[in-house]
Motif scaffolding. Structure first.
Motif, PDB file in Angstrom:
ATOM      1  N   UNK A 322       0.840  -1.193   0.000  1.00 47.06           N
ATOM      2  CA  UNK A 322       0.000   0.000   0.000  1.00 47.06           C
ATOM      3  C   UNK A 322       0.883   1.254   0.000  1.00 47.06           C
ATOM      4  N   UNK A 323       0.799   2.010  -1.085  1.00 45.11           N
ATOM      5  CA  UNK A 323       1.693   3.169  -1.239  1.00 45.11           C
ATOM      6  C   UNK A 323       1.476   4.211  -0.145  1.00 45.11           C
ATOM      7  N   UNK A 324       0.206   4.511   0.164  1.00 44.66           N
ATOM      8  CA  UNK A 324      -0.076   5.525   1.187  1.00 44.66           C
ATOM      9  C   UNK A 324       0.448   5.088   2.546  1.00 44.66           C
ATOM     10  N   UNK A 325       0.270   3.803   2.875  1.00 46.26           N
ATOM     11  CA  UNK A 325       0.741   3.293   4.163  1.00 46.26           C
ATOM     12  C   UNK A 325       2.266   3.363   4.263  1.00 46.26           C
ATOM     13  N   UNK A 326       2.956   2.994   3.193  1.00 39.90           N
ATOM     14  CA  UNK A 326       4.425   3.026   3.206  1.00 39.90           C
ATOM     15  C   UNK A 326       4.925   4.466   3.312  1.00 39.90           C
ATOM     16  N   UNK A 327       4.250   5.381   2.646  1.00 40.48           N
ATOM     17  CA  UNK A 327       4.628   6.802   2.746  1.00 40.48           C
ATOM     18  C   UNK A 327       4.522   7.279   4.197  1.00 40.48           C
ATOM     19  N   UNK A 328       3.436   6.907   4.870  1.00 38.91           N
ATOM     20  CA  UNK A 328       3.274   7.282   6.276  1.00 38.91           C
ATOM     21  C   UNK A 328       4.339   6.603   7.132  1.00 38.91           C
ATOM     22  N   UNK A 329       4.626   5.329   6.850  1.00 37.19           N
ATOM     23  CA  UNK A 329       5.657   4.604   7.607  1.00 37.19           C
ATOM     24  C   UNK A 329       6.994   5.336   7.569  1.00 37.19           C
ATOM     25  N   UNK A 330       7.367   5.758   6.381  1.00 36.04           N
ATOM     26  CA  UNK A 330       8.660   6.445   6.233  1.00 36.04           C
ATOM     27  C   UNK A 330       8.671   7.775   6.987  1.00 36.04           C
ATOM     28  N   UNK A 331       7.551   8.486   6.952  1.00 39.34           N
ATOM     29  CA  UNK A 331       7.466   9.761   7.670  1.00 39.34           C
ATOM     30  C   UNK A 331       7.535   9.542   9.177  1.00 39.34           C
ATOM     31  N   UNK A 332       6.859   8.514   9.664  1.00 41.92           N
ATOM     32  CA  UNK A 332       6.907   8.199  11.096  1.00 41.92           C
ATOM     33  C   UNK A 332       8.317   7.851  11.534  1.00 41.92           C
ATOM     34  N   UNK A 333       8.995   7.024  10.732  1.00 45.27           N
ATOM     35  CA  UNK A 333      10.361   6.623  11.079  1.00 45.27           C
ATOM     36  C   UNK A 333      11.287   7.828  11.137  1.00 45.27           C
ATOM     37  N   UNK A 334      11.128   8.753  10.206  1.00 45.39           N
ATOM     38  CA  UNK A 334      11.978   9.941  10.173  1.00 45.39           C
ATOM     39  C   UNK A 334      11.739  10.849  11.372  1.00 45.39           C
ATOM     40  N   UNK A 335      10.530  10.764  11.951  1.00 43.18           N
ATOM     41  CA  UNK A 335      10.184  11.633  13.077  1.00 43.18           C
ATOM     42  C   UNK A 335      10.578  11.062  14.426  1.00 43.18           C
ATOM     43  N   UNK A 336      11.077   9.826  14.452  1.00 43.55           N
ATOM     44  CA  UNK A 336      11.403   9.193  15.722  1.00 43.55           C
ATOM     45  C   UNK A 336      12.727   9.694  16.279  1.00 43.55           C
TER      46      UNK A 336
END
Length: 456
Positions: A322-336
């Protein structure tokens, strides 16, 4: 203690359709068939059901034994369900309702009845559904061919004759509400559709404010398909908020819930599920081995991000299509915050990406002993056969943790990991079931999730 036989019999004898009693009673029995069982007996029923399904797998594997199956109850048992898809249709009395279907699908006795009183649904979800119902019953709502709240004729129950067909209502841990309505242009002029959308938006906004609801998302999906369900390919017009406006928090991570996502309808139990997995996959740093965590069907990547934040794996890899889910995953990881394990979130079909990624992980170890821990939380159909063969053939994959919601549907998938090397088309050392835990994600119903650990 109630026996396994008695517990199974309670499932067989529980009605699942309409009966001659009050509609609410019939809906409760349809959606919550274990509602009359004490909670300890419900948990025992689910434990026994999971053990029975796993035992049938064990019996096909020479020399295998079934470990004890443990149970984790849901911390919240009343009002835990934070998301519902409500059908808009006529009830037994002909009144338009926003609720659940009573009776077998496509049956002439198929009615839509109000959800009020179902103890598993969150009260904020009820409030939103009640507001929508008040609107569709209003004499001002002419797009659905309604007169004084009633369809003109029994034939008018056909969903295609109503402008609004189904509603998805979700609330988060803070009590904020998201509503997506699906509308159809079939039988309606463009002007009537525009007018109906404007009316429902204004009415819901005003009544939600009076009811004390905080509405983060209100959107309309236009869909003319004959099947009444939300379409992942049809766009949503956001009248309030945006796709990422509703936030949720779990395991110390705050993340957006996408409007049509089916993400965890019981957040308290989901936190327990992730805690079980997190505890099981902890590793010992003193072995001199390179450890990699690999999550398949990672969705929003909450579990992988949680594991990466612990910093006990050399690398964390998550794969989802899921492209939208992966995009959110990457943003979350960058914010940690740092330090954390190196983490990558890959977009693609698991059966295609996994074999390539396993080769990459092997090459990156540069001769250092490598152990890969895999967690898979797939859809109801389970992990694809191609992916299972890749896991079995990779000697560095030493542990696989599978989360299943329909255990009996995926029994054959476990066999692909466990069958002897002598079996046809089998490559790699077999796995064995070492732990199993039922997490009660849906009290009062037959549903639950089971976490199964396999090692070699």
């Amino acid at each position: 203690m109630v026996s396994d036989t008695d517990l199974r019999q309670s499932r067989l004898s529980t009605p699942t359709g309409a009966d001659s009693g009050p509609p609410l009673s019939a809906i409760a029995r349809q959606l919550l068939p274990l509602t009359n069982l004490p909670m300890d007996q419900q948990l025992e029923w689910k434990r026994a059901d999971a053990a029975d399904a796993l035992q049938s797998v064990i019996e096909q594997t020479p020399g295998a034994t079934l470990p004890p199956v443990t149970v984790v109850p849901s911390p919240v048992q009343i009002g835990y369900r934070n998301m519902c898809d409500f059908v808009i249709g006529a009830g037994m009395d002909g009144m338009l309702n926003v609720g659940f279907t009573l009776g077998p699908p496509k049956s002439p006795k198929n009615f839509v009845e109000e959800p009020t009183g179902l103890k598993h649904v969150n009260p904020e979800v009820f409030k939103a559904a009640a507001i929508l119902q008040e609107f569709v019953r209003s004499t001002r709502y002419q797009c659905g061919k309604v007169v004084n709240g009633k369809p003109n004729s029994p034939q008018n129950r056909a969903t295609s004759q109503k402008l609004f067909r189904v509603a998805r209502v979700r609330t988060n841990s803070a009590g904020h509400v998201s509503v997506i309505l699906q509308a159809t242009s079939v039988g309606h002029t463009p002007a009537a559709v525009k007018d109906g959308i404007g009316r429902v938006s204004n009415f819901f906004t005003a009544q939600a404010f009076k009811a004390g609801l905080v509405v983060k998302v209100f959107g309309i999906q236009m869909c003319d398909a004959s099947e009444v369900k939300f379409s992942p390919s049809s766009p949503i017009q956001f009248l309030t908020g945006s796709p990422c406006a509703q936030l949720e928090s779990m395991c110390g991570i705050t993340f957006p819930i996408l409007p049509l996502s089916f993400f965890r309808t019981n957040m308290s139990a989901a936190a327990e599920l992730y805690k079980v997995i997190g505890d099981w996959v902890r590793i010992d740093h003193g072995t001199g081995t390179r450890h990699v965590f690999l999550e398949l069907f990672s969705g929003l990547g909450i579990l992988s991000t949680m594991i990466a934040n612990r910093n006990d794996y050399a690398k964390v890899v998550a794969i989802d299509s899921d492209r939208a889910a992966v995009t959110i995953s990457r943003a979350l990881a960058a914010a940690q915050p740092t330090p954390k394990s190196a983490a990558i979130y890959l977009l693609g079909d698991v059966s295609s990406v996994l074999p390539i990624q396993l080769d990459v992980l092997q090459s990156e170890s540069h001769g250092q002993p490598l152990e890969i821990t895999v967690v898979a939380d797939p859809s109801h159909n389970g992990v694809q056969a191609v992916a299972l063969r890749a896991l079995r053939a990779c000697p560095s994959v030493r542990r696989v943790v599978v989360v299943a919601t329909r255990l009996r549907r995926v029994q054959s998938k476990f066999m692909m990991l466990m069958e002897p090397e002598s079996a046809p088309a089998t490559v790699g050392e077999p796995f064995a079931i070492t732990r199993a835990c039922v997490v009660d994600t849906a009290p009062w119903s037959h549903e639950y999730e089971v976490v199964v650990e396999l090692r070699r």
